[in-house]
Scaffold this motif. Structure first.
Motif, short mmCIF file in Angstrom:
data_model
loop_
_atom_site.label_atom_id
_atom_site.label_comp_id
_atom_site.label_asym_id
_atom_site.label_seq_id
_atom_site.Cartn_x
_atom_site.Cartn_y
_atom_site.Cartn_z
N LYS A 203 60.92 15.39 34.38
CA LYS A 203 59.81 16.34 34.47
C LYS A 203 59.71 17.15 33.18
CE LYS A 203 58.71 20.45 36.97
NZ LYS A 203 59.46 21.52 37.52
N VAL A 204 58.48 17.29 32.64
CA VAL A 204 58.30 18.05 31.40
C VAL A 204 58.48 19.54 31.70
CG1 VAL A 204 56.64 18.67 29.58
CG2 VAL A 204 56.76 16.31 30.41
N VAL A 205 59.39 20.18 30.97
CA VAL A 205 59.66 21.61 31.22
C VAL A 205 59.18 22.50 30.07
CG1 VAL A 205 61.57 21.30 32.84
CG2 VAL A 205 62.04 21.23 30.39
N ALA A 206 58.87 21.93 28.94
CA ALA A 206 58.34 22.71 27.81
C ALA A 206 57.78 21.75 26.78
CB ALA A 206 59.43 23.57 27.18
N THR A 207 56.88 22.28 25.94
CA THR A 207 56.28 21.46 24.88
C THR A 207 56.24 22.28 23.60
OG1 THR A 207 54.89 20.43 26.55
CG2 THR A 207 54.18 20.14 24.30
N THR A 208 56.45 21.63 22.48
CA THR A 208 56.34 22.37 21.20
C THR A 208 55.16 21.83 20.40
OG1 THR A 208 57.77 20.82 20.04
CG2 THR A 208 58.83 22.77 21.00
N SER A 209 54.67 22.66 19.50
CA SER A 209 53.54 22.25 18.66
C SER A 209 53.98 21.14 17.69
CB SER A 209 53.04 23.46 17.87
OG SER A 209 54.07 23.89 17.02
N PRO A 210 53.04 20.30 17.22
CA PRO A 210 53.41 19.21 16.30
C PRO A 210 54.15 19.70 15.07
CG PRO A 210 51.13 18.97 17.02
CD PRO A 210 51.61 20.28 17.57
N GLU A 211 53.73 20.88 14.51
CA GLU A 211 54.35 21.32 13.24
C GLU A 211 55.81 21.69 13.40
OE1 GLU A 211 51.81 24.08 14.26
OE2 GLU A 211 50.64 22.25 14.36
N ALA A 212 56.22 22.06 14.62
CA ALA A 212 57.61 22.47 14.80
C ALA A 212 58.56 21.34 14.42
CB ALA A 212 57.84 22.91 16.24
N PHE A 213 58.18 20.11 14.76
CA PHE A 213 59.06 18.97 14.45
C PHE A 213 58.62 18.22 13.21
CE2 PHE A 213 60.77 19.53 18.65
CZ PHE A 213 62.08 19.09 18.50
N GLY B 175 67.77 30.84 -4.05
CA GLY B 175 67.14 31.48 -2.89
C GLY B 175 66.56 30.45 -1.93
N PHE B 176 66.01 29.39 -2.48
CA PHE B 176 65.39 28.33 -1.67
C PHE B 176 66.47 27.61 -0.85
CE2 PHE B 176 62.86 24.10 -1.87
CZ PHE B 176 62.16 24.42 -0.73
N VAL B 177 67.56 27.27 -1.53
CA VAL B 177 68.66 26.58 -0.85
C VAL B 177 69.22 27.47 0.26
CG1 VAL B 177 71.04 25.74 -1.16
CG2 VAL B 177 69.29 25.15 -2.84
N ASP B 178 69.44 28.74 -0.04
CA ASP B 178 69.98 29.67 0.97
C ASP B 178 69.07 29.72 2.20
OD1 ASP B 178 72.07 30.16 -0.69
OD2 ASP B 178 71.42 32.16 -1.32
N ALA B 179 67.76 29.83 1.95
CA ALA B 179 66.81 29.94 3.07
C ALA B 179 66.81 28.66 3.91
CB ALA B 179 65.41 30.22 2.53
N LEU C 133 50.74 33.90 23.40
CA LEU C 133 51.20 35.15 22.81
C LEU C 133 50.54 35.36 21.44
CD1 LEU C 133 54.99 34.79 23.68
CD2 LEU C 133 53.27 36.17 24.84
N PRO C 134 50.44 36.64 21.01
CA PRO C 134 49.82 36.90 19.70
C PRO C 134 50.58 36.20 18.57
CG PRO C 134 50.24 38.96 20.89
CD PRO C 134 50.83 37.86 21.72
N TRP C 135 51.90 36.00 18.76
CA TRP C 135 52.69 35.33 17.70
C TRP C 135 52.82 33.83 18.00
CZ3 TRP C 135 54.31 39.46 20.68
CH2 TRP C 135 55.20 39.17 21.72
N ARG C 136 51.72 33.23 18.49
CA ARG C 136 51.76 31.83 18.91
C ARG C 136 52.13 30.87 17.75
NH1 ARG C 136 46.34 33.26 18.93
NH2 ARG C 136 46.50 33.84 21.11
N ASN C 137 51.84 31.32 16.51
CA ASN C 137 52.12 30.43 15.37
C ASN C 137 53.46 30.75 14.69
OD1 ASN C 137 49.72 29.02 15.64
ND2 ASN C 137 48.60 30.60 14.54
N LEU C 138 54.30 31.49 15.44
CA LEU C 138 55.55 32.00 14.84
C LEU C 138 56.41 30.88 14.24
CD1 LEU C 138 57.23 34.67 14.60
CD2 LEU C 138 58.48 33.88 16.60
N MET D 248 57.22 30.68 10.36
CA MET D 248 58.59 30.89 9.88
C MET D 248 59.06 29.72 9.01
SD MET D 248 60.46 32.79 13.07
CE MET D 248 61.89 31.82 12.92
N SER D 249 58.74 28.49 9.47
CA SER D 249 59.22 27.36 8.67
C SER D 249 58.41 27.20 7.38
CB SER D 249 59.26 26.06 9.48
OG SER D 249 58.01 25.80 10.01
N LEU D 250 57.14 27.62 7.41
CA LEU D 250 56.35 27.60 6.16
C LEU D 250 56.91 28.60 5.16
CD1 LEU D 250 52.47 27.37 6.52
CD2 LEU D 250 53.98 26.17 4.94
N LYS D 251 57.37 29.76 5.71
CA LYS D 251 57.95 30.79 4.83
C LYS D 251 59.19 30.22 4.13
CE LYS D 251 59.46 35.54 5.02
NZ LYS D 251 60.08 36.51 5.85
N VAL D 252 60.00 29.48 4.89
CA VAL D 252 61.19 28.87 4.29
C VAL D 252 60.75 27.82 3.26
CG1 VAL D 252 63.22 27.44 4.76
CG2 VAL D 252 62.66 29.34 6.28
#
Ligand SMILES: Cc1cc2nc3c(=O)[nH]c(=O)nc-3n(C[C@H](O)[C@H](O)[C@H](O)COP(=O)(O)OP(=O)(O)OC[C@H]3O[C@@H](n4cnc5c(N)ncnc54)[C@H](O)[C@@H]3O)c2cc1C
Length: 401
Positions: A80-90, A330-334, A367-372, A376-380
């Motif tokens: 049974k599907v219990v959660a789904t993530t957006s395409p960009e997450a993976f 800095g890039f490597v650390d992030a 949620l308002p932070w739906r693209n969190l 976050m990964s774009l920031k990295v």
């Protein structure tokens, strides 16, 4: 002309060769495998690496072979599907199978780079004028510079920097990936099951004609022979044999898979990526691990910066290598921190945290932070001030694979 020997013809090696020849250097790439290594798992790009790919002129070729994956689902043991993530997450901004990327980069550089397949470096001796290199095949040659782009277990790093144990940091997990039948008929998507300390799943690949099975598990240091595939398959099987859902079928697929990847999830940390005339690039110098989702971006950006700094320093490798360390830090650390943070979410340690994570994925779209996650990964991915280096030559045409 300055000659540069690069060990490794995967991502960092050919990308570095590309930039070096554009700046008037003479690159040679030595690769242990008999040909560019096909197959493998999906790798993705985010942020600054997209700019570098654009500057290399390979974005259209990569887009043509992109995986175009949609959302991924988390399931319970009944399916049974219990959660789904957006395409960009993976899948980041652009995702491609590693083997397809390697082929594109090889095609881009094969006319301007000397490739030596089925060979490896056995000794490196440097002096004021260059580096004497002894190859497994028995030949000895001199180069002005040598770069190890030969991955997590880098051969060049071992020879020139010392034993791997001084630089390799285990994150406490193991990962295995192999190609299996797409028996669920997944259409540009994947399904993942979590039990505490274990993540198992599959995602469709090559336009759904096949699938990749993935097995991740938390474990302290395991002792095994790195060349003994049956032994490694037995370790994976032992870890997952009691699970339900599609796991028995995935383990059947693992037994007969045409390819197989198994390794600890580890990072490489060095104070400096060079020793004299010898430098490291990509996973060899700053592996962030598969849990970061940034290894390919790091390899592409690292190659661009290393070649660019050599060019900007007029070939003064001491100045260039020092600047390369500073620009990449800095890039490597992030990217490495993202793996540490991501591990808790991707391989949750408890049932309680798995439920919390699933709930947050379910609520996220409202949620308002739906693209969190994406933000976050774009920031990295953009955690580097990407320099623009003077580019004296016209861009060569990209060969069709
Ligand atoms: C399961 C898994 C999933 C991943 N998922 C992602 C993802 O989603 N996104 C992402 O960005 N990254 C991902 N990565 C990481 C990514 O694959 C690496 O960061 C990237 O391939 C690094 O490229 P590289 O060229 O530095 O090293 P590698 O790709 O490891 O290549 C090293 C090359 O050196 C060669 N070599 C090794 N030893 C020698 C020798 N002695 N002599 C000559 N040649 C040698 C090897 O054959 C190979 O061709 C994942 C990795 C794994 C394992």
């Amino acid at each position: 002309m300055t000659t540069v020997l690069i060990s490794g013809a995967s991502v960092a090696g050919p990308a570095l060769a590309y930039w070096l020849q554009r700046y008037g250097y003479e690159p040679t790439v030595v690769e242990r495998a008999p040909a560019p290594r096909p197959g493998g798992y999906a790798v993705d790009f985010r942020g600054a690496s997209m700019t570098v790919l654009e500057r290399m002129g390979v974005l259209p070729a990569i887009r043509e072979r992109a995986t175009e994956m949609g959302a991924m689902s988390y399931v319970d043991e009944s399916g049974k599907v219990v959660a789904t993530t957006s395409p960009e997450a993976f899948s980041g901004e652009l995702e491609i199978l590693r083997g397809d990327l390697v082929e594109i980069l090889y095609d881009l550089t094969r006319d301007t780079t000397e490739y030596l397949f089925d060979d490896s470096i056995t000794a490196l001796t440097q002096d004021d004028e260059g580096v004497e290199v002894v190859f497994e095949s028995g030949t000895t040659r001199r180069f002005d510079l040598v770069v190890g782009a030969d991955g997590l277990h880098s051969n060049v790093r071992r020879i020139a920097f010392g034993p791997e144990s001084s630089y390799l940091h285990d994150l406490g997990y193991y990962a295995s990936v192999c190609t299996v039948e797409n028996h669920l008929g997944l259409d540009h998507t994947g399904q993942i099951l979590n039990v505490p300390g274990k993540t198992v799943g599959m995602y469709s690949a090559r336009n759904n004609t096949e699938a990749k099975a993935l097995f991740y598990f938390a474990s302290s240091d395991l002792t095994y022979d790195r060349r003994n595939v049956p032994e490694q398959k037995a370790i994976v099987e032992e870890q997952f044999k009691d699970l339900g859902w599609e796991v028995p079928t995935l383990l059947d697929g693992l037994r007969t898979a045409p390819d197989f990847y198994f390794d600890s999830i580890s990072q490489i940390k060095l104070d400096s990526c060079s020793r004299g005339r010898i430098a490291l690039c990509g996973d060899a110098g700053y592996c962030a691990s598969p849990l970061s989702g940034m290894g390919t971006s790091l390899a592409i950006v690292g190659a661009y910066v290393l070649a660019g700094e050599l060019h900007a320093a007029g070939g003064d490798h001491t100045r260039a290598f020092a600047e390369y360390d500073v620009r990449m830090k800095g890039f490597v650390d992030a990217c490495q921190q993202q793996a540490v943070d991501g591990a808790r979410w991707f391989v949750p340690a408890t049932k309680w945290f798995t439920r919390v994570r699933n709930l947050s994925y379910r609520l996220m779209p409202y949620l308002p932070w739906r693209n969190l996650i994406r933000d976050m990964s774009l920031k990295v991915g953009n955690a580097i001030d990407l320099p623009t280096y003077e580019d004296p030559r016209p861009r060569p045409a990209v060969r069709r694979p």
